[in-house]
Design an enzyme around this catalytic site. Structure first.
Site, PDB file in Angstrom:
ATOM      1  N   CYS A  11       0.861  -1.179   0.000  1.00  0.00           N
ATOM      2  CA  CYS A  11       0.000   0.000   0.000  1.00  0.00           C
ATOM      3  C   CYS A  11       0.897   1.229   0.000  1.00  0.00           C
ATOM      4  O   CYS A  11       2.120   1.109   0.020  1.00  0.00           O
ATOM      5  CB  CYS A  11      -0.902  -0.031   1.235  1.00  0.00           C
ATOM      6  SG  CYS A  11      -2.347   1.042   1.101  1.00  0.00           S
ATOM      7  N   CYS A  83      -3.992  -0.604  -2.908  1.00  0.00           N
ATOM      8  CA  CYS A  83      -4.463   0.753  -3.192  1.00  0.00           C
ATOM      9  C   CYS A  83      -3.955   1.164  -4.566  1.00  0.00           C
ATOM     10  O   CYS A  83      -2.957   0.631  -5.053  1.00  0.00           O
ATOM     11  CB  CYS A  83      -4.034   1.743  -2.103  1.00  0.00           C
ATOM     12  SG  CYS A  83      -2.301   2.221  -2.140  1.00  0.00           S
ATOM     13  N   CYS A  90       4.303   0.636  -7.953  1.00  0.00           N
ATOM     14  CA  CYS A  90       4.935  -0.601  -7.497  1.00  0.00           C
ATOM     15  C   CYS A  90       6.262  -0.813  -8.219  1.00  0.00           C
ATOM     16  O   CYS A  90       6.316  -0.771  -9.446  1.00  0.00           O
ATOM     17  CB  CYS A  90       4.005  -1.790  -7.769  1.00  0.00           C
ATOM     18  SG  CYS A  90       4.637  -3.362  -7.159  1.00  0.00           S
TER      19      CYS A  90
END
Length: 145
Positions: A11, A83, A90
């Protein structure tokens, strides 16, 4: 039994949703999932997340908020971004790691304009329960080795 499925729940702040997911995975599926959580911009553990998880019988008070760089050496089977910001930012993982997205609403954002803690907790409890329902589908949903 073979190796546990290694899953990172990622997240933005590693303060709420990813912490809840790690807590549920350890509590419900600890025999088959090795759960971790981290954030792309860690903010510290959210006390209301701790509170609602404790209500459900899961103690995450000992968790710490970690940066994703701290777990990059773990050979994860899956990274689950919980999220949108974490999904968009990422970092690349090496090897066989697969990244999947399963987003949940952000309880602190939903609770930002509530009148009191009890009203805020309604949002935290709903997301907690949604995350639990998702974790209950693992690891089969991800086709872990």
């Amino acid at each position: 039994m073979g190796q546990k499925c290694k899953i990172l729940f990622l997240c933005t702040g590693n303060s709420c949703r990813s912490q809840m997911a790690e807590g549920w995975a350890r509590h419900l599926k600890g025999d088959i999932i090795e759960a971790h959580s981290a954030g792309v911009d860690p903010k510290g553990l959210n006390p209301l997340a701790v509170k609602v998880m404790r209500e459900a019988g899961v103690d995450i008070s000992g968790h710490t908020s970690k940066h994703v760089d701290q777990v990059m050496s773990v050979p994860f089977d899956y990274v689950v971004t919980v999220c949108g910001h974490a999904d968009a930012t990422c970092p690349p993982f090496s090897g066989k790691t697969q990244v999947v997205h399963h987003g949940f609403d952000d309880p602190p954002q939903l609770a930002a304009h509530t009148r009191n803690e009890e009203d805020a907790l309604v949002h935290y409890r709903r997301v907690r329960d949604e995350i639990k329902a998702y974790i209950e589908t693992l690891p089969e949903r991800l086709h872990c080795p």
